[in-house]
Scaffold this motif. Structure first.
Motif, PDB file in Angstrom:
ATOM      1  N   THR A 277       0.804  -1.224   0.000  1.00 54.27           N
ATOM      2  CA  THR A 277       0.000   0.000   0.000  1.00 54.27           C
ATOM      3  C   THR A 277       0.838   1.276   0.000  1.00 54.27           C
ATOM      4  N   ALA A 278       2.164   1.157   0.171  1.00 48.84           N
ATOM      5  CA  ALA A 278       3.014   2.345   0.322  1.00 48.84           C
ATOM      6  C   ALA A 278       2.922   3.284  -0.873  1.00 48.84           C
ATOM      7  N   GLY A 279       2.778   2.727  -2.077  1.00 42.27           N
ATOM      8  CA  GLY A 279       2.719   3.559  -3.271  1.00 42.27           C
ATOM      9  C   GLY A 279       1.440   4.363  -3.397  1.00 42.27           C
ATOM     10  N   GLU A 280       0.413   4.033  -2.587  1.00 43.16           N
ATOM     11  CA  GLU A 280      -0.862   4.749  -2.663  1.00 43.16           C
ATOM     12  C   GLU A 280      -1.228   5.401  -1.337  1.00 43.16           C
ATOM     13  N   ALA A 281      -0.244   5.526  -0.455  1.00 42.70           N
ATOM     14  CA  ALA A 281      -0.489   6.102   0.870  1.00 42.70           C
ATOM     15  C   ALA A 281      -0.231   7.601   0.879  1.00 42.70           C
ATOM     16  N   GLN A 282      -1.103   8.328   1.554  1.00 39.62           N
ATOM     17  CA  GLN A 282      -0.844   9.737   1.811  1.00 39.62           C
ATOM     18  C   GLN A 282       0.189   9.849   2.929  1.00 39.62           C
ATOM     19  N   ASN A 283       1.176  10.710   2.732  1.00 42.21           N
ATOM     20  CA  ASN A 283       2.223  10.908   3.736  1.00 42.21           C
ATOM     21  C   ASN A 283       2.783   9.569   4.226  1.00 42.21           C
ATOM     22  N   PRO A 284       3.290   8.719   3.299  1.00 41.34           N
ATOM     23  CA  PRO A 284       3.735   7.369   3.670  1.00 41.34           C
ATOM     24  C   PRO A 284       4.859   7.347   4.699  1.00 41.34           C
ATOM     25  N   ARG A 285       5.657   8.429   4.769  1.00 40.81           N
ATOM     26  CA  ARG A 285       6.780   8.422   5.706  1.00 40.81           C
ATOM     27  C   ARG A 285       6.314   8.480   7.157  1.00 40.81           C
ATOM     28  N   ARG A 286       5.071   8.851   7.358  1.00 40.77           N
ATOM     29  CA  ARG A 286       4.524   8.823   8.715  1.00 40.77           C
ATOM     30  C   ARG A 286       3.577   7.634   8.901  1.00 40.77           C
ATOM     31  N   SER A 287       2.702   7.406   7.903  1.00 44.87           N
ATOM     32  CA  SER A 287       1.674   6.373   8.065  1.00 44.87           C
ATOM     33  C   SER A 287       2.245   4.959   8.044  1.00 44.87           C
ATOM     34  N   ILE A 288       3.261   4.715   7.196  1.00 43.48           N
ATOM     35  CA  ILE A 288       3.840   3.367   7.129  1.00 43.48           C
ATOM     36  C   ILE A 288       4.570   3.010   8.426  1.00 43.48           C
ATOM     37  N   PRO A 289       5.481   3.860   8.936  1.00 40.22           N
ATOM     38  CA  PRO A 289       6.116   3.531  10.226  1.00 40.22           C
ATOM     39  C   PRO A 289       5.101   3.353  11.360  1.00 40.22           C
ATOM     40  N   LYS A 290       4.059   4.175  11.366  1.00 39.40           N
ATOM     41  CA  LYS A 290       3.028   4.058  12.392  1.00 39.40           C
ATOM     42  C   LYS A 290       2.358   2.687  12.321  1.00 39.40           C
ATOM     43  N   ALA A 291       2.044   2.260  11.103  1.00 41.59           N
ATOM     44  CA  ALA A 291       1.403   0.956  10.923  1.00 41.59           C
ATOM     45  C   ALA A 291       2.340  -0.180  11.324  1.00 41.59           C
ATOM     46  N   ILE A 292       3.624  -0.038  11.012  1.00 42.05           N
ATOM     47  CA  ILE A 292       4.594  -1.073  11.375  1.00 42.05           C
ATOM     48  C   ILE A 292       4.711  -1.188  12.892  1.00 42.05           C
ATOM     49  N   LYS A 293       4.775  -0.044  13.563  1.00 45.00           N
ATOM     50  CA  LYS A 293       4.879  -0.066  15.026  1.00 45.00           C
ATOM     51  C   LYS A 293       3.659  -0.726  15.662  1.00 45.00           C
ATOM     52  N   LEU A 294       2.480  -0.464  15.099  1.00 44.78           N
ATOM     53  CA  LEU A 294       1.264  -1.061  15.627  1.00 44.78           C
ATOM     54  C   LEU A 294       1.221  -2.567  15.388  1.00 44.78           C
ATOM     55  N   THR A 295       2.006  -3.049  14.402  1.00 42.06           N
ATOM     56  CA  THR A 295       2.063  -4.485  14.150  1.00 42.06           C
ATOM     57  C   THR A 295       2.509  -5.237  15.394  1.00 42.06           C
ATOM     58  N   PHE A 296       3.456  -4.671  16.130  1.00 37.29           N
ATOM     59  CA  PHE A 296       3.960  -5.311  17.345  1.00 37.29           C
ATOM     60  C   PHE A 296       2.831  -5.501  18.359  1.00 37.29           C
ATOM     61  N   TYR A 297       2.044  -4.446  18.581  1.00 41.00           N
ATOM     62  CA  TYR A 297       0.959  -4.525  19.565  1.00 41.00           C
ATOM     63  C   TYR A 297      -0.170  -5.420  19.071  1.00 41.00           C
TER      64      TYR A 297
ATOM     65  N   ALA B  97       5.514  17.595   1.670  1.00 42.59           N
ATOM     66  CA  ALA B  97       5.420  18.968   2.158  1.00 42.59           C
ATOM     67  C   ALA B  97       4.053  19.571   1.832  1.00 42.59           C
ATOM     68  N   GLU B  98       3.572  19.310   0.615  1.00 41.34           N
ATOM     69  CA  GLU B  98       2.255  19.813   0.228  1.00 41.34           C
ATOM     70  C   GLU B  98       1.152  19.206   1.087  1.00 41.34           C
ATOM     71  N   PHE B  99       1.249  17.904   1.320  1.00 43.86           N
ATOM     72  CA  PHE B  99       0.229  17.229   2.118  1.00 43.86           C
ATOM     73  C   PHE B  99       0.186  17.778   3.538  1.00 43.86           C
ATOM     74  N   LEU B 100       1.364  17.984   4.128  1.00 44.33           N
ATOM     75  CA  LEU B 100       1.414  18.484   5.500  1.00 44.33           C
ATOM     76  C   LEU B 100       0.854  19.900   5.593  1.00 44.33           C
ATOM     77  N   GLU B 101       1.108  20.723   4.556  1.00 45.39           N
ATOM     78  CA  GLU B 101       0.554  22.077   4.541  1.00 45.39           C
ATOM     79  C   GLU B 101      -0.976  22.049   4.486  1.00 45.39           C
ATOM     80  N   VAL B 102      -1.506  21.220   3.592  1.00 45.55           N
ATOM     81  CA  VAL B 102      -2.957  21.108   3.450  1.00 45.55           C
ATOM     82  C   VAL B 102      -3.570  20.560   4.734  1.00 45.55           C
ATOM     83  N   GLN B 103      -2.918  19.555   5.309  1.00 42.91           N
ATOM     84  CA  GLN B 103      -3.429  18.960   6.542  1.00 42.91           C
ATOM     85  C   GLN B 103      -3.458  19.974   7.677  1.00 42.91           C
ATOM     86  N   ALA B 104      -2.389  20.776   7.799  1.00 39.93           N
ATOM     87  CA  ALA B 104      -2.344  21.798   8.850  1.00 39.93           C
ATOM     88  C   ALA B 104      -3.441  22.836   8.649  1.00 39.93           C
ATOM     89  N   LEU B 105      -3.695  23.202   7.386  1.00 40.76           N
ATOM     90  CA  LEU B 105      -4.738  24.175   7.083  1.00 40.76           C
ATOM     91  C   LEU B 105      -6.119  23.621   7.424  1.00 40.76           C
TER      92      LEU B 105
END
Length: 592
Positions: free
Chosen positions: A290-310, A564-572
Motif C-alpha cells: 500500500t506504500a505507493g498509494e499512501a498519503q504521507n507514507p513516511r509517517r503512516s507506514i512507520p506508524k502501521a509497522i509499530k502497531l504491528t507489534f501490539y 510537504a504539500e500534504f502536511l501544509e494542506v493537513q495543517a490548514l
C-alpha cells in the motif's frame, strides 16, 4: 543530512532530481517545489520502479487511518479463528503459545525491515522495486512473480471459502456454492475498480475495524469462560495446562509409536505449530504493497509497522493463550472439528469452548464473523494481486501494459488479468476439482515464506548500501529496531521453516512411509523460485547492485514535495476544523 552522493546513479536513467535542475523540499525552512511541476519535469524521464506520468502512476488515496487498519486487520482471518484449533490439537497449549509468540517476533522483524525501506522511498513497484534497487534485479523479478503467483491462487481460494462458509446455513443441494462465488466475485471486482483506491481504503477500514471488534469480543468471551463466567460456572484457569498437559505429543504419533521417544513426539508437535503459526501470519506484509498509494507514507507506514507489534501481542498471543485455557487439546469435539474441510464455525476452537461451557448461540455468530473475514481477505487479495502485477510492470519485469492506470489511478489491465484468474474459484464447486485446488494452495503457501526471505535479504543489502554511502540513521523516517542482526536471525528461521514446513511427509503415518503428493506440492515452490531467480539472471546477464552504487535518490525529491504539500494542506484543514471534525483531529487522529 549526512549524504554522500558520489557514485549514485539510477540504473538506466539519472542520478537524482538535481540532474533535471530540481530542488527538493528544504529542511531548514526552504520553500518546497511544487510536486506537480516536478512530475511534469520528470515526464518522459524513466525512473525504474517509480511512476510519475499521468496514465501510469498510482494515486495516493489511502489515508493514515486506512493504512493503520489495513495493517491491523491484514492477517486477522481464519488462521486465527480456525487454524489455532488444529494447532492446539496437534501439540497442546504450551507449544501453541510459544510458537505463535516466537513467529510473531519474526514477523515484526520482517515488517520492520520492510518499513525502513518503504518509509525512505515508497516505490510504485513495491517489493519488486526495493529488491531491484538495493540488491539484484533478478531478486526483484523472482520476488515479484512468486508473490503474484501466491495471490492469484489465494484469491479464488478465499472466494470459495466464503461460499463454503454459507453452507453452515444453506447446504449445497439447496443452493450451489458457485452462486455465492459469483456474487462475491462481482462485489470484490466492483470495490476494486469502480470505487477506486479511496473507496477501497474506506471499505477495508470499516471491515478491518469490524474484524478487530470481533477478535476483541472473542478474547473477552474466552477470558470470561476461563474465569468461570460461562453457564456451567466452571473456572478452568490453568487446569488444562496440567491435565492433559501443556506440551502434547504430535497427534499423528500418539498411537502405535511406542518405540518413539516422548520428547521427540513433543518436539514434532511443537514444530508443527511453528509451521501453522507461520501460515497464520502470512499476509501481514501486505501493508508494504500500500506504500505507493499512501498519503504521507513516511509517517503512516512507520506508524502501521509499530502497531504491528501490539497487534501481534494482543490479538495473536493473547488469543492463543486463552484458547489453551478453555479447551483441552484432547477434547473429542476439537478432534472432530479439525476433520472439517469447510471453513465453518464447526471447525473453530472457540465454538468448541462454547459447547463445553454450555453456550448455545455462539456458533452462528462465529460463522457470520468467519464470512466477514474471508470476504475481506478475498477483497484485499485481489487488490494485492493487481498492485503486484502493476509493480512488476513498473520495474520492467512484466509487459508495460500492466502499469497503465485510469484517471482514478486504478491499474485496470492488471486488475482485469487478476480477475480472470479469480474465476478459478468456480473449479472448487466440484468436489474432485477442490482436491486439486488444495494442492495448488499448498504449493503457493511456500511463496509467502520465500517473500519474507527475499525481503529480509533486501533489507540486509539496503543497510549495507546505506552505510557505504554514509547516510545517517537520523535521516531515516523509520529505522528497524533490531537492525541488521535482527534481520539475520529472522532470515535463519525463515529458511529453516521453509525447508521443514512439510516435515510430516518424511514420517510414516497411516501406514504410508512417504507422502509424495504433499512433498511435491509443499516443496515445488522452492525450485520454481530458484528457476525464476537464476533464469532471469542468465537471460538478462544482470549483476548485483554494489553498495556504493545503490540508488537511494531517484524520485525522492517528488516524494519530498508531495509530503510537504500534504502536511501544509493537513495543517490548514486542522486549523479550519470545527465540531466533530475538530474533536476527531484533537483526540482520535493520533491513534492512526
Amino acid at each position: 543530512m549526512n549524504y554522500n552522493e558520489e557514485g549514485l546513479h539510477n540504473r538506466g536513467s539519472h542520478s537524482s532530481g538535481k540532474d533535471l535542475g530540481l530542488t527538493g523540499s528544504g529542511e531548514q525552512g526552504e520553500k518546497h517545489v511544487d510536486a506537480e511541476q516536478l512530475r511534469h519535469n520528470y515526464d518522459g524521464t524513466h525512473i525504474r520502479g517509480f511512476e510519475t506520468a499521468e496514465g501510469t502512476r498510482l494515486h495516493r488515496g489511502l489515508k493514515a487511518r486506512h493504512i493503520t487498519m489495513i495493517a491491523i486487520g491484514g492477517a486477522l482471518g481464519t488462521g486465527l479463528i480456525i487454524g489455532t484449533g488444529k494447532a492446539l490439537a496437534n501439540a497442546g497449549p504450551g507449544s501453541l503459545f510459544i510458537s505463535y509468540t516466537f513467529i510473531g517476533a519474526i514477523v515484526f522483524i520482517v515488517m520492520s525491515g520492510l518499513g525502513e525501506m518503504a518509509a525512505w522511498l515508497p516505490l510504485s513497484a513495491g517489493f519488486t522495486g526495493y529488491a531491484t534497487r538495493y540488491c539484484h534485479p533478478s531478486l526483484g523479478f523472482a520476488l515479484g512473480w512468486t508473490y503474484w503467483f501466491k495471490y492469484i491462487i489465494v484469491t479464488p481460494n478465499q472466494l470459495t471459502a466464503a461460499a463454503l462458509t454459507i453452507q453452515f446455513w444453506v447446504d449445497r443441494e439447496t443452493v450451489n456454492p458457485g452462486v455465492f462465488v459469483a456474487i462475491f466475485l462481482v462485489l470484490i471486482v466492483s470495490i476494486n475498480y469502480f470505487g477506486g483506491i479511496k473507496f477501497f481504503g474506506e471499505f477495508e477500514f470499516w471491515l478491518s475495524s469490524f474484524k478487530v471488534i470481533i477478535v476483541l469480543g472473542i478474547i473477552l468471551f474466552s477470558l470470561v469462560i476461563a474465569c468461570g463466567g460461562g453457564p456451567d460456572g466452571d473456572a478452568r484457569g490453568f487446569r488444562y495446562w496440567n491435565d492433559p498437559g501443556a506440551f502434547a505429543p504430535w497427534s499423528p504419533m500418539r498411537e502405535g509409536y511406542s518405540t518413539t521417544s516422548d520428547d521427540l513426539k513433543r518436539f514434532l508437535g511443537f514444530w508443527s505449530v511453528m509451521v501453522n503459526a507461520t501460515f497464520a501470519y502470512l499476509g501481514t506484509e501486505l501493508v508494504g504493497v500500500t506504500a505507493g498509494e499512501a498519503q504521507n507514507p513516511r509517517r503512516s507506514i512507520p506508524k502501521a509497522i509499530k502497531l504491528t507489534f501490539y497487534r501481534i501481542l494482543l490479538f495473536y498471543c493473547l488469543s492463543v493463550f486463552l484458547v489453551g485455557m478453555i479447551v483441552p487439546y484432547n477434547s473429542p469435539e476439537l478432534a472432530f472439528a479439525n476433520k472439517q474441510s469447510n471453513p465453518s464455525a464447526a471447525a473453530s476452537p472457540f465454538v468448541v469452548a462454547a459447547q463445553l461451557a454450555g453456550v448455545k448461540t455462539l456458533p452462528h455468530i462465529i460463522n457470520a464473523c468467519i464470512l466477514v473475514f474471508v470476504f475481506s481477505a478475498a477483497n484485499s487479495d485481489l487488490y494485492i494481486a493487481s498492485r503486484t502485477l502493476y509493480g512488476l510492470a513498473s520495474d520492467e519485469a512484466a509487459p508495460a501494459i500492466f502499469k497503465k492506470t485510469d484517471r482514478r489511478g486504478v491499474p485496470y489491465p492488471s486488475l482485469a488479468l487478476c480477475t480472470v484468474f479469480a474465476l478459478l474459484a468456480f473449479l472448487n464447486v466440484s468436489d474432485d476439482s477442490r482436491k486439486v485446488f488444495v494442492h495448488f494452495v499448498n504449493l503457493t503457501t511456500i511463496f509467502g515464506i520465500l517473500t519474507w526471505i527475499s525481503l529480509l535479504v533486501t533489507h540486509i543489502y539496503f543497510i549495507r548500501a546505506r552505510r557505504a554511502q554514509n547516510i545517517a540513521e537520523e535521516s531515516l523516517p523509520y529505522k528497524a529496531p533490531l537492525g541488521m542482526w535482527g534481520t539475520y536471525v529472522a532470515l535463519f528461521f525463515c529458511c529453516l521453516i521453509a525447508l521443514t514446513k512439510n516435515f510430516d511427509v518424511f514420517i510414516k503415518t497411516n501406514g504410508v512411509a512417504f507422502h509424495f503428493e504433499s512433498f511435491i506440492t509443499g516443496y515445488l515452490g522452492i525450485p520454481l523460485y530458484l528457476i525464476l531467480l537464476f533464469g532471469h539472471m542468465l537471460y538478462t546477464k544482470s549483476r548485483g547492485v554494489k553498495a556504493h552504487e545503490a540508488d537511494f535518490y531517484s524520485g525522492k525529491e517528488i516524494l519530498d514535495a508531495e509530503e510537504a504539500e500534504f502536511l501544509e494542506v493537513q495543517a490548514l484543514e486542522r486549523a479550519k476544523s470545527r465540531g466533530m471534525k475538530k474533536f476527531y483531529n484533537r483526540y482520535i487522529a493520533w491513534l492512526f
